[in-house]
Design an enzyme around this catalytic site. Structure first.
Site, PDB file in Angstrom:
ATOM      1  N   SER A 143      14.882   7.659  -1.339  1.00 51.31           N
ATOM      2  CA  SER A 143      14.137   6.745  -2.204  1.00 51.31           C
ATOM      3  C   SER A 143      13.341   7.544  -3.346  1.00 51.31           C
ATOM      4  CB  SER A 143      12.873   6.018  -1.452  1.00 51.31           C
ATOM      5  OG  SER A 143      11.801   5.606  -2.039  1.00 51.31           O
ATOM      6  N   TYR A 156       6.403   7.270   5.504  1.00 53.39           N
ATOM      7  CA  TYR A 156       7.621   6.973   4.901  1.00 53.39           C
ATOM      8  C   TYR A 156       7.993   7.982   3.812  1.00 53.39           C
ATOM      9  CZ  TYR A 156      11.079   4.066   2.314  1.00 53.39           C
ATOM     10  OH  TYR A 156      12.271   3.681   1.303  1.00 53.39           O
TER      11      TYR A 156
HETATM   12  C1  BGC Z   1      10.006   1.080  -0.445  1.00 54.88           C
HETATM   13  C2  BGC Z   1       9.381   0.064  -0.973  1.00 54.88           C
HETATM   14  C3  BGC Z   1       8.856   0.080  -2.407  1.00 54.88           C
HETATM   15  C4  BGC Z   1       9.873   0.722  -3.441  1.00 54.88           C
HETATM   16  C5  BGC Z   1       9.311   1.201  -4.584  1.00 54.88           C
HETATM   17  C6  BGC Z   1      11.221   1.859  -1.344  1.00 54.88           C
HETATM   18  O1  BGC Z   1      11.457   3.131  -1.151  1.00 54.88           O
HETATM   19  O2  BGC Z   1      10.914   1.077   0.771  1.00 54.88           O
HETATM   20  O3  BGC Z   1       8.375  -0.589  -0.020  1.00 54.88           O
HETATM   21  O4  BGC Z   1       8.584  -1.152  -2.927  1.00 54.88           O
HETATM   22  O5  BGC Z   1      10.249   2.099  -2.705  1.00 54.88           O
HETATM   23  O6  BGC Z   1       8.091   1.594  -4.872  1.00 54.88           O
END
Ligand code: BGC
Length: 255
Positions: A143, A156
Site C-alpha cells: 500500500s 495496518y
Molecule cells: C487503505 C485504504 C486507504 C488507502 C489510501 C489503502 O491501503 O486500505 O483504507 O483509503 O490506502 O489512503
C-alpha cells in the site's frame, strides 16, 4: 498470453484487488490457485469465469494467517499444476483504529493476515521454487501506507511497513535463486476494504480531491501492474515497490 503455462497462487484471490489479479493472470494464460476464507460461491463463479477463458483455476479454502494453510496452497498448486512460478501475497485487512485504541485482538488479526501470511507465503513459495529450479516471482500487495503514515489505521500501516522490508530483504536474499520479490503499492482502490468511504459522498469528495488523478483506482488498474511484474518485461526488478496511487502519496495525508 504472456504468462502461458505459469502457475500462480493468489491469497485473498476471490475478492477486491485479489479477484482482479486472479482474472488478469488467468487472462494472460496462467493457471491459478485461488485462496479464499469466505464466500466459496464467489470463488466458484470465478473458477467458472476462468474456465470459460480456456484456462484453469482451483479454489482452496485456506486461512493465510496459519502457516499450515499456506503450505496447503503450495501443495495444491504442485498437485494440480505441477509447480509454483508466481506467489501473490495479497490477502489484507484493516481495522481503522489508532495507536491509542487498537486492541490486542485487532493488532494480531491485522499483523497475522497481512504480514505473517506474506512472510511465510514468501518462504514456502520460495522453497518450492528452489526445489523445482528456474526462479520465480513473489509479489507483495502492500500500500502507499508501507511508507506513508495513515493516522487512525496504525496496525495496518505497521503491517504494510513490514511488508516493505520483507520485499527488500527477501529480494536481496533470494536473488541468487533468480526469485524476484517486488511490492505493488496501491493508493485508494474501489474494493470492499474501502466500502465505508465509498458509501459516504462527503468523504468520497474529499478523497477524490486528494488524489491528483481525481479518482480511486479500479482494481483492474492494480492487477495490470501485477501481471507486468509477473512477466518477462520485469526480469530486472527486485527488492523494490511499484506504486500505483494516482499520485496520492505525494499530495496529502491518507484518507
Ligand atoms: C487503505 C485504504 C486507504 C488507502 C489510501 C489503502 O491501503 O486500505 O483504507 O483509503 O490506502 O489512503
Amino acid at each position: 498470453m504472456s504468462l502461458k503455462g505459469k502457475v500462480a497462487i493468489v491469497t485473498g484471490g476471490n475478492s477486491g484487488i485479489g479477484m482482479s489479479i486472479t482474472l488478469e493472470l488467468a487472462q494472460q494464460g496462467a493457471n491459478v490457485v485461488i485462496d479464499y476464507v469466505a464466500h466459496p460461491e464467489a470463488t466458484e463463479a470465478l473458477e467458472q469465469k476462468i474456465a470459460a477463458l480456456g484456462d484453469q483455476a482451483i479454489g482452496v479454502d485456506a486461512d493465510v494467517s496459519k502457516v499450515a494453510d499456506l503450505q496447503k496452497l503450495v501443495d495444491a498448486a504442485v498437485q494440480k499444476f505441477g509447480r509454483v512460478d508466481i506467489m501473490v501475497n495479497n490477502a489484507g485487512v484493516e481495522t481503522r483504529t489508532s495507536v491509542l485504541d487498537t486492541t490486542e485482538a485487532q493488532y494480531e488479526k491485522v499483523l497475522e493476515i497481512n504480514l505473517k501470511s506474506a512472510f511465510f507465503g514468501t518462504q514456502l513459495a520460495a522453497l518450492q521454487m528452489i526445489k523445482q529450479g528456474g526462479g520465480g516471482r513473489i509479489i507483495n500487495i502492500t500500500s502507499v501506507h508501507e511508507d506513508w503514515p495513515m493516522p487512525g489505521n496504525t496496525a495496518y500501516c505497521l503491517s504494510k511497513g513490514g511488508m516493505r522490508m520483507l520485499t527488500r530483504t527477501a529480494g536481496v536474499e533470494l536473488a541468487t535463486h533468480n526469485i524476484l520479490v517486488v511490492g505493488v503499492g496501491p493508493g485508494a482502490v474501489a474494493t470492499p476494504i474501502n466500502l465505508s468511504t465509498m458509501k459516504d459522498p462527503a468523504l468520497m469528495k474529499h478523497l477524490d480531491a486528494a488524489i491528483p488523478l481525481g479518482r480511486m483506482a479500479k482494481p483492474e488498474e492494480i492487477a495490470s501492474v501485477v501481471a507486468f511484474l509477473a512477466g518477462d518485461g520485469a526480469s530486472y526488478m527486485t527488492a523494490t515497490t511499484v506504486f500505483a496511487d494516482g499520485g496520492m502519496m505525494h499530495s496529502s495525508p491518507g484518507l
